[in-house]
Every structure is written in C-alpha cells, then in structure tokens.
Design a protein around this motif. Structure first.
Motif, PDB file in Angstrom:
ATOM      1  N   GLN A 156       2.309   1.868  -3.447  1.00 10.68           N
ATOM      2  CA  GLN A 156       1.316   2.433  -4.365  1.00 10.68           C
ATOM      3  C   GLN A 156       1.119   3.925  -4.103  1.00 10.68           C
ATOM      4  OE1 GLN A 156      -2.104  -0.030  -3.635  1.00 10.68           O
ATOM      5  NE2 GLN A 156      -1.218  -1.798  -4.682  1.00 10.68           N
ATOM      6  N   GLN A 157       0.998   4.308  -2.842  1.00  8.66           N
ATOM      7  CA  GLN A 157       0.781   5.714  -2.494  1.00  8.66           C
ATOM      8  C   GLN A 157       1.989   6.578  -2.871  1.00  8.66           C
ATOM      9  OE1 GLN A 157       0.008   5.335   1.701  1.00  8.66           O
ATOM     10  NE2 GLN A 157      -2.172   4.886   1.406  1.00  8.66           N
ATOM     11  N   ILE A 158       3.184   6.089  -2.564  1.00 13.00           N
ATOM     12  CA  ILE A 158       4.407   6.836  -2.870  1.00 13.00           C
ATOM     13  C   ILE A 158       4.593   6.955  -4.377  1.00 13.00           C
ATOM     14  CG2 ILE A 158       6.924   6.778  -2.715  1.00 13.00           C
ATOM     15  CD1 ILE A 158       6.476   5.505   0.144  1.00 13.00           C
ATOM     16  N   THR A 204       0.829  -1.205   0.000  1.00 10.30           N
ATOM     17  CA  THR A 204       0.000   0.000   0.000  1.00 10.30           C
ATOM     18  C   THR A 204       0.866   1.259   0.000  1.00 10.30           C
ATOM     19  OG1 THR A 204      -1.783  -1.166   1.140  1.00 10.30           O
ATOM     20  CG2 THR A 204      -1.813   1.244   1.256  1.00 10.30           C
ATOM     21  N   LEU A 205       1.906   1.274   0.835  1.00  7.42           N
ATOM     22  CA  LEU A 205       2.821   2.417   0.860  1.00  7.42           C
ATOM     23  C   LEU A 205       3.448   2.629  -0.511  1.00  7.42           C
ATOM     24  CD1 LEU A 205       4.593   1.880   4.285  1.00  7.42           C
ATOM     25  CD2 LEU A 205       3.324   3.926   3.604  1.00  7.42           C
ATOM     26  N   ASP A 220       3.816  11.641   5.960  1.00  4.24           N
ATOM     27  CA  ASP A 220       3.006  11.770   4.749  1.00  4.24           C
ATOM     28  C   ASP A 220       2.481  10.414   4.297  1.00  4.24           C
ATOM     29  OD1 ASP A 220       3.407  14.711   4.023  1.00  4.24           O
ATOM     30  OD2 ASP A 220       5.468  14.005   4.328  1.00  4.24           O
ATOM     31  N   PHE A 221       3.258   9.370   4.581  1.00  7.45           N
ATOM     32  CA  PHE A 221       2.873   8.000   4.243  1.00  7.45           C
ATOM     33  C   PHE A 221       3.135   7.131   5.467  1.00  7.45           C
ATOM     34  CE2 PHE A 221       4.765  10.115   0.557  1.00  7.45           C
ATOM     35  CZ  PHE A 221       3.701  10.110  -0.341  1.00  7.45           C
ATOM     36  N   SER A 222       2.083   6.491   5.998  1.00  6.71           N
ATOM     37  CA  SER A 222       2.217   5.617   7.178  1.00  6.71           C
ATOM     38  C   SER A 222       1.655   4.247   6.841  1.00  6.71           C
ATOM     39  CB  SER A 222       1.440   6.184   8.372  1.00  6.71           C
ATOM     40  OG  SER A 222       1.972   7.412   8.775  1.00  6.71           O
ATOM     41  N   GLY A 223       2.401   3.211   7.207  1.00  6.90           N
ATOM     42  CA  GLY A 223       1.962   1.856   6.904  1.00  6.90           C
ATOM     43  C   GLY A 223       0.984   1.282   7.902  1.00  6.90           C
ATOM     44  N   ARG A 277       2.346   9.595  -5.798  1.00  2.00           N
ATOM     45  CA  ARG A 277       2.737  10.964  -5.419  1.00  2.00           C
ATOM     46  C   ARG A 277       4.081  11.383  -6.008  1.00  2.00           C
ATOM     47  NH1 ARG A 277       4.394  15.215  -4.553  1.00  2.00           N
ATOM     48  NH2 ARG A 277       4.059  16.634  -2.798  1.00  2.00           N
ATOM     49  N   ALA A 315       7.978   8.914   5.053  1.00  2.00           N
ATOM     50  CA  ALA A 315       7.273   7.627   5.030  1.00  2.00           C
ATOM     51  C   ALA A 315       7.802   6.787   6.181  1.00  2.00           C
ATOM     52  CB  ALA A 315       7.488   6.901   3.702  1.00  2.00           C
ATOM     53  N   LEU A 344      12.301  12.308  -0.078  1.00  2.00           N
ATOM     54  CA  LEU A 344      11.489  11.404   0.721  1.00  2.00           C
ATOM     55  C   LEU A 344      12.381  10.805   1.796  1.00  2.00           C
ATOM     56  CD1 LEU A 344       8.842   9.795   1.244  1.00  2.00           C
ATOM     57  CD2 LEU A 344       9.738   8.062  -0.351  1.00  2.00           C
TER      58      LEU A 344
END
Length: 185
Positions: A33-35, A30-31, A151-154, A38, A133, A103
């Motif tokens: 995909q999000q990263i 999931t991380l 900004d991105f948390s698992g 962005r 992240a 990042l």
C-alpha cells in the motif's frame, strides 16, 4: 565443505519465532500500500538485491498492481570496509537509469553499508530518485550512518541472528515463512 543437516534442522527446531507468517503477510500488505501510494504513477524500475531479496520480492511484487519493470543486482562490499562505494559486483545493474525512479528491494537493513553503496552507485548512474524497501529493519545503533532507515520498512526486529523470508542460516532456511532468531544469538 560438508553441511551438517542435523545442525541445520536443530537450529530451525530450536529457533525463537520473532514474527509469525501472518505478521509477515500483514507487513507485506502494508508495504504494498505504501509503495503503491508513492510510486504507482512513476513507472519505476525495481531492483532486487540477490540473494536475500529474492523471497521478499517474490512475495511483494504481485501485490504492486501498477506498471513497473523488474531487474536484479548482486553486490557485496570489498573486504572489511565500512564506508564508501567500493563494491564487488557479482551482477551489475544493466538498465538505463537516467531519469528513472528506482526502488531497491532487500530482505533486511542490518548495518546498511552495502545498501548505502548501491544507492550511491545508482544515483551516480543518473537515477532521478532511489528508494529502498526492506522486509526487516534490525534495531541497533550500528547503521552506516545515524538514523539510517529504508524508505519502506515492514517489520522492526531486535538485534539477533535472524533467518527466514530471505535471510539465511549458513545458506539455509531462506524459505521459512516467519522471521526467526537462532536460539541464544
């Protein structure tokens, strides 16, 4: 300093599993995909915060299928300060940050004082944007500032003494696949 390996083994054997290896894998996917959504078109510079971020970065970076540069940094806060940007840099950022998307990868956002100071430093060096992240967001109200999140948390995990996936118990068990909490802590 002598290490009691029997204690180290006992801690792991008695620990509570808070997130299984499969939950970690799902969070990493999931991380990624999000990263990618962005930063996939931004030519980012990705810094891993040592030592905790090493395992996380090693598992996340192969999932990012776009051009990026990697580097590492190692910083700790001076003394017991809880605010400001005074860091003890073990390894400073060496790349030219001017105009770059950066990042930062770290294992956990606990209180976040060191991460906040690293962000400030990278911005002062001219980074266009600095994103963060983390694999684990520890749930409590003692953050460096109210509402602080990466900004991105698992995974959101309860406020306990954690180890695994980069987090350690007395320097050990960073290599454990899941996220564990020391029994009673």
């Amino acid at each position: 300093m002598s290490v009691d390996l029997d204690e180290i083994r006992r801690i792991r054997a008695e620990a509570d599993c808070l997130c299984s290896a499969q939950q970690v894998e799902t969070a990493l996917d999931t991380l990624a995909q999000q990263i990618t959504a962005r930063l996939g078109d931004s030519n980012p510079l990705v810094y891993t915060v040592m030592n905790g971020g090493l395992i996380f970065a090693g598992r996340l970076l192969p999932r990012l299928a776009f051009p990026l540069e990697t580097a590492y940094l190692h910083a700790t806060r001076y003394g017991h300060r809880t605010t400001g940007t005074l860091l003890d840099w073990r390894v400073r950022p060496t790349q030219d940050l001017r105009g770059r998307s950066v990042l930062i990868l770290d294992d956990i956002l606990d209180e976040g004082h060191t991460l906040a100071a690293i962000i400030e430093h990278l911005k002062s060096e001219g980074a266009r944007e600095v994103l963060t992240a983390v694999l684990v967001h520890k749930s409590h109200d003692r953050k460096a500032y109210p509402g602080m999140r990466a900004d991105f948390s698992g995974l959101d995990v309860e406020d306990r003494f954690l180890f695994g996936c980069g987090m350690d118990y007395k320097g050990y068990w960073r290599n454990t696949d899941g996220i564990y909490a020391v029994k009673g802590l």
